[in-house]
Motif scaffolding. Structure first.
Motif, short mmCIF file in Angstrom:
data_model
loop_
_atom_site.label_atom_id
_atom_site.label_comp_id
_atom_site.label_asym_id
_atom_site.label_seq_id
_atom_site.Cartn_x
_atom_site.Cartn_y
_atom_site.Cartn_z
N LEU A 181 -10.29 3.26 6.26
CA LEU A 181 -9.03 2.82 5.64
C LEU A 181 -8.45 1.60 6.35
N GLU A 182 -8.54 1.62 7.68
CA GLU A 182 -7.89 0.57 8.48
C GLU A 182 -8.72 -0.70 8.56
N GLU A 183 -10.02 -0.54 8.81
CA GLU A 183 -10.85 -1.69 9.17
C GLU A 183 -11.75 -2.20 8.05
N GLU A 184 -12.23 -1.30 7.21
CA GLU A 184 -13.36 -1.69 6.37
C GLU A 184 -13.05 -1.88 4.90
N ARG A 185 -12.07 -1.17 4.38
CA ARG A 185 -11.83 -1.31 2.93
C ARG A 185 -11.20 -2.67 2.66
N SER A 186 -11.41 -3.09 1.45
CA SER A 186 -10.76 -4.33 1.03
C SER A 186 -9.35 -4.00 0.57
N ARG A 187 -8.38 -4.82 0.96
CA ARG A 187 -7.00 -4.59 0.53
C ARG A 187 -6.76 -5.07 -0.90
N GLU A 188 -7.81 -5.64 -1.50
CA GLU A 188 -7.67 -6.23 -2.84
C GLU A 188 -7.92 -5.23 -3.96
N GLN A 189 -8.48 -4.09 -3.64
CA GLN A 189 -8.85 -3.14 -4.69
C GLN A 189 -8.22 -1.78 -4.40
N PRO A 190 -7.98 -0.99 -5.47
CA PRO A 190 -7.61 0.41 -5.22
C PRO A 190 -8.86 1.14 -4.72
N PHE A 191 -8.65 2.31 -4.16
CA PHE A 191 -9.82 3.02 -3.61
C PHE A 191 -9.78 4.51 -3.91
N VAL A 192 -10.97 5.09 -3.85
CA VAL A 192 -11.08 6.54 -3.80
C VAL A 192 -11.90 6.86 -2.55
N LEU A 193 -11.32 7.71 -1.71
CA LEU A 193 -11.99 8.13 -0.48
C LEU A 193 -12.25 9.63 -0.56
N PHE A 194 -13.52 10.01 -0.53
CA PHE A 194 -13.89 11.42 -0.46
C PHE A 194 -14.13 11.75 1.01
#
Ligand code: SGN
Ligand code: CA
Length: 523
Positions: A181-194
């Motif tokens: 969440l902090e380092e790797e996801r792009s802040r440009e898209q919504p996400f789903v984290l399982f």
């Protein structure tokens, strides 16, 4: 893809509220809802304090329910790990997604919720227990445990290969989730984290820091701990009794390792999970268990005394793993809160099924009886959702995929069998015309724990089950009068009419869900 697909219809952003959050970091931009789906393994409602306060305190899990909803009638479609995970990802019953038991292959090329979300512009991540044998598909990021995974110093498989991590599995999975969440996801898209935890799967190994907990607690023995299974033939034939040393192993399950004692699973423990402890962990482990082991073998318990001693040890070990889970859930919730993500994130917390905590004298799951058929389900909701408190409608894990799609504003394909829970969350009032019955089908027999194949139907009040394969028996329960399912009413006087109605409902569900193994009852 770094822009949202046009398929998204932005139904529920709740994002305007974010602009005012005056923390160091800039607030998240307006966007569709994020989804954090947290699932444990074998965590049951009896061990979650917002459902049951007899055994443990789980303040952080309860926080999720406090800021959203608690489902009091959430169930799985097939009470065992890999099939349950396949139901989650496909929104379909086992006979449709093909993953009928822990051994059958999962075809990852079929339609899945992460694929549909990814196509709609979501970033997709999967961390933790996967258990579907085939490699994860349609995840931008994945780090999974091989098979059941290990409690200590676990290996993980990633697209780059296999790697071992130091430490306790629940801490590591949480770290990985927060790190993504902090380092790797792009802040440009919504996400789903399982985020799929390994706890509280057998053999219930606590984090060394939690070993001293619960040692002075005497857990309440379930009223039906000494069930004799009268009138329930499949229940007579299972192999999941705490009292049985064949079923619940003194060494592997209860850690009573001793140089002179060899049990069915002692080698599995000594060369498996116990061997994974590093010298420091092993020293802490042995320092805790040695006095318990010495006292146990000196006492030479037998009969009911031994059964109840095993029950207490089982409950303690399981409860300690839940303490670690709850603290780690707290850490994740704190992260989401500190980063102003709660107003545009929906959090699911559930398990792959329920579990027996000594009810009927058992551990494990598989049966369509309440403790293992049900699953905890709580959801934290942004303030734009009006529903709060309890939802008592019948819901099932095949509903999770369509719910995620609805949250994302993505059209739900026709072949998905579950229902979106969104109407149950959006408004204060429950929708009319919600389903009145649930379908269940369990297939893993012959197998460990010897639970016969069965299917059945549950309504608010009744449950009808047919055990088949090398057995042909029916069970009927009136859950209002017999919530612990001790009295099989099938074939008893006065129940002919309700049995007929339930058999017809079962047949209707089998036709509706298109299950090839089904009852053909003349109507
Ligand atoms: C292992 C366990 C069983 C358990 C299955 C399925 N035995 O085989 O007790 O029922 O997993 O669990 S163990 O000695 O290896 O722990 S599931 O949750 O993955 O379906
Ligand atoms: Ca499980």
């Amino acid at each position: 893809m770094n822009t949202f697909s046009l398929k998204l219809i932005y139904p529920l952003t709740g994002a305007a509220l974010l602009a005012s959050c005056g923390k160091n970091k800039p607030a998240e931009p307006a966007r569709p809802l994020n989804i954090v789906y947290i699932m444990t393994d074998d965590h049951t409602r009896q061990m979650m304090s917002c459902y049951d306060d007899r055994h443990v305190e789980t303040p952080n899990l309860d926080r999720i329910a406090e800021k959203g909803v608690r489902f009091t009638n959430a169930y799985v479609a097939n009470s065992i790990s890999a099939p349950s995970r396949a139901c989650l990802l496909t929104g379909k019953h086992s006979h449709k997604n093909g993953k009928i038991d822990n051994r059958s292959p999962f075809d990852g090329s079929q339609q899945t919720v992460q694929q549909l979300l990814k196509e709609a512009g979501y970033q997709t991540a999967m961390i933790g227990k996967w258990h579907l044998d085939s490699q994860p598909t349609n995840f931008d990021h994945w780090e999974i445990l091989p098979g059941q995974g290990s409690y200590y110093n676990p290996d993980f498989i990633t697209p780059e290969g296999r790697k071992q991590y130091e430490g306790y599995v629940t801490n590591i999975i949480t770290d990985m989730g927060i790190n993504w969440l902090e380092e790797e996801r792009s802040r440009e898209q919504p996400f789903v984290l399982f985020l799929h935890h390994k706890v509280a799967h057998r053999n219930w190994m606590a984090d060394t820091t939690h070993l001293p907990l619960y040692e002075d607690k005497t857990f309440e023995l379930p009223a039906n701990f000494y069930d004799n299974y009268e009138g329930r033939i499949a229940a007579q034939q299972q192999e999941m009794r705490i009292a049985s040393d064949h079923d619940m192993d003194l060494v592997n399950d209860l850690k009573m390792i001793h140089p002179d004692v060899e049990t069915r699973l002692s080698d599995a423990y000594i060369h498996g999970e116990y061997a994974r402890l590093d010298p420091e962990q092993k020293a802490a482990w042995d320092a805790h268990y040695h006095p318990i082991i010495d006292a146990f073998y000196a006492a030479d318990l037998t009969g009911d005394e031994l059964a109840e001693w095993k029950y207490q040890r089982y409950m303690r070990d399981y409860a300690k793993t839940i303490q670690s889970l709850d603290e780690n859930i707290g850490r994740l919730l704190d992260y989401l809160e500190a980063n102003d993500m709660l107003e545009n994130t929906v959090i699911f917390y559930t398990s792959d099924q329920g579990f027996y905590m000594g009810e009927h004298g058992w551990f494990d799951k598989r049966f369509m009886y309440e403790e293992s058929f049900s699953t905890p389900l709580v959801m934290q909701l942004p303030s734009s959702f009006k529903k709060r408190g309890d939802v008592d409608l019948l819901v099932q894990n095949i509903d999770f995929a369509p719910t995620m799609l609805a949250l994302a504003g993505v059209e739900i394909p026709e072949d998905i069998q579950g229902e979106s829970l969104l109407p149950l969350l959006r408004d204060k009032k429950a929708p009319k015309n919600w389903r009145k019955s649930l379908y269940y089908h369990y297939y893993e027999y012959p197998a460990e724990h010897a639970v016969k194949r069965h299917y059945g139907v549950k309504t608010e009040r009744y449950k009808l089950i047919h055990f088949y394969n090398d057995i042909d028996t029916w069970e009927l329960y009136d859950l209002h009068n017999d919530p612990t399912e001790m009295n099989n009413l099938y074939g008893k006087e006065g129940y002919r009419e309700i049995t007929g109605e339930l058999r017809q409902e079962l047949q209707r569900l089998q036709q509706y869900y298109d299950d090839p193994i089904r009852e053909e009852i003349p109507i």
